[in-house]
Design a protein around this motif. Structure first.
Motif, PDB file in Angstrom:
ATOM      1  N   TYR A 183       0.464  -0.654   0.289  1.00 56.50           N
ATOM      2  CA  TYR A 183      -0.321   0.075  -0.247  1.00 56.50           C
ATOM      3  C   TYR A 183       0.756   1.715   0.144  1.00 56.50           C
ATOM      4  O   TYR A 183       0.982   2.066  -0.902  1.00 56.50           O
ATOM      5  CB  TYR A 183      -0.727   0.369   1.071  1.00 56.50           C
ATOM      6  CG  TYR A 183      -1.458   0.709   1.034  1.00 56.50           C
ATOM      7  CD1 TYR A 183      -1.705   1.769   2.640  1.00 56.50           C
ATOM      8  CD2 TYR A 183      -2.667   1.698   0.410  1.00 56.50           C
ATOM      9  CE1 TYR A 183      -2.319   3.010   3.175  1.00 56.50           C
ATOM     10  CE2 TYR A 183      -3.107   2.843   1.095  1.00 56.50           C
ATOM     11  CZ  TYR A 183      -2.843   3.999   2.331  1.00 56.50           C
ATOM     12  OH  TYR A 183      -4.168   4.481   2.305  1.00 56.50           O
ATOM     13  N   ILE A 226      -4.552  -8.187  -4.734  1.00 56.89           N
ATOM     14  CA  ILE A 226      -5.554  -6.689  -4.914  1.00 56.89           C
ATOM     15  C   ILE A 226      -4.970  -5.397  -4.688  1.00 56.89           C
ATOM     16  O   ILE A 226      -5.180  -4.307  -4.972  1.00 56.89           O
ATOM     17  CB  ILE A 226      -6.523  -7.695  -3.969  1.00 56.89           C
ATOM     18  CG1 ILE A 226      -7.733  -8.699  -4.577  1.00 56.89           C
ATOM     19  CG2 ILE A 226      -7.596  -6.149  -3.721  1.00 56.89           C
ATOM     20  CD1 ILE A 226      -8.926  -9.113  -4.061  1.00 56.89           C
ATOM     21  N   LEU A 229      -2.931  -3.574  -7.122  1.00 58.51           N
ATOM     22  CA  LEU A 229      -3.419  -3.567  -8.347  1.00 58.51           C
ATOM     23  C   LEU A 229      -4.871  -2.836  -8.383  1.00 58.51           C
ATOM     24  O   LEU A 229      -4.964  -2.129  -9.139  1.00 58.51           O
ATOM     25  CB  LEU A 229      -4.229  -5.123  -8.985  1.00 58.51           C
ATOM     26  CG  LEU A 229      -4.239  -6.803  -9.087  1.00 58.51           C
ATOM     27  CD1 LEU A 229      -4.704  -7.617  -9.377  1.00 58.51           C
ATOM     28  CD2 LEU A 229      -3.151  -5.933 -10.292  1.00 58.51           C
ATOM     29  N   ARG A 230      -4.605  -2.212  -6.871  1.00 56.71           N
ATOM     30  CA  ARG A 230      -5.433  -0.803  -6.589  1.00 56.71           C
ATOM     31  C   ARG A 230      -4.658   0.671  -7.547  1.00 56.71           C
ATOM     32  O   ARG A 230      -3.624   0.230  -7.469  1.00 56.71           O
ATOM     33  CB  ARG A 230      -5.605  -0.444  -5.391  1.00 56.71           C
ATOM     34  CG  ARG A 230      -6.117  -1.733  -4.317  1.00 56.71           C
ATOM     35  CD  ARG A 230      -7.436  -1.535  -3.120  1.00 56.71           C
ATOM     36  NE  ARG A 230      -8.167  -1.849  -2.345  1.00 56.71           N
ATOM     37  CZ  ARG A 230      -8.015  -2.863  -1.692  1.00 56.71           C
ATOM     38  NH1 ARG A 230      -6.728  -2.781  -0.905  1.00 56.71           N
ATOM     39  NH2 ARG A 230      -9.193  -4.067  -0.930  1.00 56.71           N
ATOM     40  N   ARG A 231      -5.362   0.826  -7.834  1.00 55.42           N
ATOM     41  CA  ARG A 231      -4.911   2.345  -8.218  1.00 55.42           C
ATOM     42  C   ARG A 231      -4.136   3.231  -7.210  1.00 55.42           C
ATOM     43  O   ARG A 231      -3.525   4.001  -7.184  1.00 55.42           O
ATOM     44  CB  ARG A 231      -5.950   3.362  -9.065  1.00 55.42           C
ATOM     45  CG  ARG A 231      -6.060   2.284 -10.326  1.00 55.42           C
ATOM     46  CD  ARG A 231      -6.560   3.129 -11.572  1.00 55.42           C
ATOM     47  NE  ARG A 231      -7.886   2.662 -12.292  1.00 55.42           N
ATOM     48  CZ  ARG A 231      -8.890   1.883 -12.014  1.00 55.42           C
ATOM     49  NH1 ARG A 231      -9.860   3.103 -11.757  1.00 55.42           N
ATOM     50  NH2 ARG A 231     -10.126   0.678 -12.805  1.00 55.42           N
ATOM     51  N   THR A 232      -4.772   3.580  -5.583  1.00 56.41           N
ATOM     52  CA  THR A 232      -4.487   4.333  -5.385  1.00 56.41           C
ATOM     53  C   THR A 232      -4.803   3.907  -3.878  1.00 56.41           C
ATOM     54  O   THR A 232      -5.447   2.986  -3.687  1.00 56.41           O
ATOM     55  CB  THR A 232      -5.874   5.256  -4.429  1.00 56.41           C
ATOM     56  OG1 THR A 232      -7.365   4.878  -4.643  1.00 56.41           O
ATOM     57  CG2 THR A 232      -5.785   6.428  -6.046  1.00 56.41           C
TER      58      THR A 232
ATOM     59  N   PHE B  20     -13.922 -10.259  -7.415  1.00 56.80           N
ATOM     60  CA  PHE B  20     -12.642  -8.815  -7.493  1.00 56.80           C
ATOM     61  C   PHE B  20     -12.934  -7.494  -7.594  1.00 56.80           C
ATOM     62  O   PHE B  20     -12.028  -6.743  -6.765  1.00 56.80           O
ATOM     63  CB  PHE B  20     -11.917  -9.758  -8.448  1.00 56.80           C
ATOM     64  CG  PHE B  20     -10.079  -9.540  -8.851  1.00 56.80           C
ATOM     65  CD1 PHE B  20     -10.204  -7.894  -9.283  1.00 56.80           C
ATOM     66  CD2 PHE B  20      -9.680  -9.869  -7.646  1.00 56.80           C
ATOM     67  CE1 PHE B  20      -8.575  -7.681  -8.963  1.00 56.80           C
ATOM     68  CE2 PHE B  20      -8.361  -9.645  -7.759  1.00 56.80           C
ATOM     69  CZ  PHE B  20      -7.955  -7.894  -8.918  1.00 56.80           C
ATOM     70  N   VAL B  23     -14.097  -5.647  -3.545  1.00 54.35           N
ATOM     71  CA  VAL B  23     -12.400  -5.734  -3.159  1.00 54.35           C
ATOM     72  C   VAL B  23     -11.740  -4.403  -3.375  1.00 54.35           C
ATOM     73  O   VAL B  23     -11.854  -4.161  -2.742  1.00 54.35           O
ATOM     74  CB  VAL B  23     -11.897  -7.126  -3.240  1.00 54.35           C
ATOM     75  CG1 VAL B  23     -10.474  -7.213  -2.150  1.00 54.35           C
ATOM     76  CG2 VAL B  23     -13.386  -8.728  -2.232  1.00 54.35           C
ATOM     77  N   ARG B  24     -11.165  -4.208  -5.111  1.00 55.71           N
ATOM     78  CA  ARG B  24     -10.299  -3.811  -5.324  1.00 55.71           C
ATOM     79  C   ARG B  24     -10.483  -2.038  -4.840  1.00 55.71           C
ATOM     80  O   ARG B  24      -9.796  -1.226  -4.930  1.00 55.71           O
ATOM     81  CB  ARG B  24      -9.609  -4.276  -6.590  1.00 55.71           C
ATOM     82  CG  ARG B  24      -8.121  -3.298  -7.491  1.00 55.71           C
ATOM     83  CD  ARG B  24      -8.384  -3.833  -8.675  1.00 55.71           C
ATOM     84  NE  ARG B  24      -9.003  -2.879  -9.080  1.00 55.71           N
ATOM     85  CZ  ARG B  24      -9.021  -1.781  -9.474  1.00 55.71           C
ATOM     86  NH1 ARG B  24      -8.234  -1.066  -9.248  1.00 55.71           N
ATOM     87  NH2 ARG B  24     -10.199  -1.068 -10.202  1.00 55.71           N
ATOM     88  N   LYS B  26     -12.078  -1.295  -2.689  1.00 60.15           N
ATOM     89  CA  LYS B  26     -12.351  -1.040  -1.114  1.00 60.15           C
ATOM     90  C   LYS B  26     -14.609  -1.327  -0.853  1.00 60.15           C
ATOM     91  O   LYS B  26     -14.340  -0.812   0.258  1.00 60.15           O
ATOM     92  CB  LYS B  26     -12.390  -0.353  -0.080  1.00 60.15           C
ATOM     93  CG  LYS B  26     -10.320  -0.152  -0.820  1.00 60.15           C
ATOM     94  CD  LYS B  26     -10.213   1.020   0.150  1.00 60.15           C
ATOM     95  CE  LYS B  26      -8.564   1.235  -0.314  1.00 60.15           C
ATOM     96  NZ  LYS B  26      -7.647   2.388  -0.074  1.00 60.15           N
TER      97      LYS B  26
END
Lengths: 232, 117
Positions: A183, A226, A229-232, B20, B23-24, B26
């Protein structure tokens, strides 16, 4: 520079007094806040008796929430840096300077105290199964981010105000330590690892058992992926 | 490949993808997502089973293969709903506790009983 040591504790009445005393002895320049995660035993009383500030959560909600509570305290009270220090006696107060120095000098944003960087005499290393799990997570982290962190599950870490602010906004639940690294990395923050010594758990029971291990080895890699793969 | 099987596979993949993504973003917590991943993977496994599904259908005494898929689907969903009901119960207890803390805190802070709009 106001510096805070956050001590999450759940049913650690046997070790918490010693932990607080050691912190006051080896790190008098820092304030200590014990976050009592809804303990059923005398943790709150013992921590207070040893002279620590205690924040008590009304019910147990896990290490993620407990640490985040301590960090919110840090944010609201203007601390420039904070460290996590476990209440079970595994962490070494004498090593606090080792993790705080790079952060306070501005060399890094998060400094992790690692059990695996040097072969330090007298240091405690976890058993084979746990070491394998940690290695696996560390490898996954490396493949995704390029970050070479060996002790990915170490909660013994120091952070600056930027990291505190980010963690107050979002701090993973369950097993937060590895996911938190990814993160921060995604936010462009610097992470460093320094060698420290840790002790064997002095009292209480570890929160990881066999069924928990399976959940751990499924959940943590998934969460890391995951998070990556998050953008922020 | 029969049409049903294609549909089942597409549906499973869609479920996997939706879970998916949630979850990604949030919107869905990881701890609850595991139930849905298990359901989606279970469904995917069933849809890919092909011939074996026919054998299973005979074994279970159903007439149609679609019945087998339906029944497993319902069982999975039952499991998810059950788990969620338990989660809701826990949350309610925690929320009640929190409300008690708030009222006691308000008292300590010397504020009135009326929280206002």
């Amino acid at each position: 520079m106001k510096v805070l040591v956050v001590v999450p504790a759940y049913n650690e009445e046997k070790s918490i007094e010693g932990v607080v005393r050691e912190l006051n002895r080896h790190f008098p320049e820092g304030d200590v806040v014990v976050v009592n995660d809804g303990s059923a035993d005398e943790t709150e009383k013992k921590a207070g008796a040893a002279g620590a500030k205690v924040l008590t959560l009304p019910f147990n909600s896990g290490i993620g929430n407990a640490v985040q509570t301590g960090l919110r305290y840090a944010l609201e009270n203007g601390y420039s840096a904070a460290a996590q220090f476990d209440g079970d006696g595994q962490h070494n107060a004498a090593d606090l300077h080792r993790i705080f120095d790079p952060v306070l000098k501005g060399e890094t944003d998060l400094c992790i105290g690692s059990r695996f960087l040097e072969d330090r005499e007298g240091g405690f290393r976890p058993n084979r199964r746990r070491r394998f799990g940690i290695w696996l997570i560390s490898t996954i982290l490396f493949l995704l981010s390029g970050l070479r962190i060996l002790d990915v599950t170490s909660g013994f870490r120091a952070m600056n105000a930027a990291v505190i602010r980010l963690f107050c906004d979002h701090y993973p639940t369950d097993y937060p330590e590895p996911e938190a690294i990814i993160y921060l990395h995604k936010q462009g923050l610097r992470i460093q690892e320094v060698p420290v010594t840790m002790f064997e758990r002095s009292g209480g029971i570890s929160s990881i058992n066999t069924l928990g291990s399976i959940y751990y080895m499924v959940k943590v890699p998934m969460s890391i992926l995951i998070s990556h793969l998050r953008r922020t | 490949m029969p049409r049903l099987q294609i549909l089942a596979i597409l549906f499973s993949v869609a479920l996997l993808w939706i879970t998916f993504e949630l979850v990604r973003r949030k919107r869905l917590r990881e701890e609850y997502s595991l139930l849905w991943f298990a359901t989606a993977f279970g469904f995917l496994g069933l849809s890919l089973a092909g011939q074996r599904l026919g054998v299973l259908t005979e074994l279970l005494g159903f007439r149609l293969v679609s019945n087998t898929i339906l029944v497993f689907g319902i069982l999975f969903l039952l499991g998810v709903v059950f788990a969620l009901t338990i989660a809701v119960s826990t949350l309610t207890s925690k929320m009640n506790r929190l409300s008690q803390e708030v009222s006691l805190l308000r008292d300590k802070m010397g504020r009135g009983k009326d929280p206002g709009p």
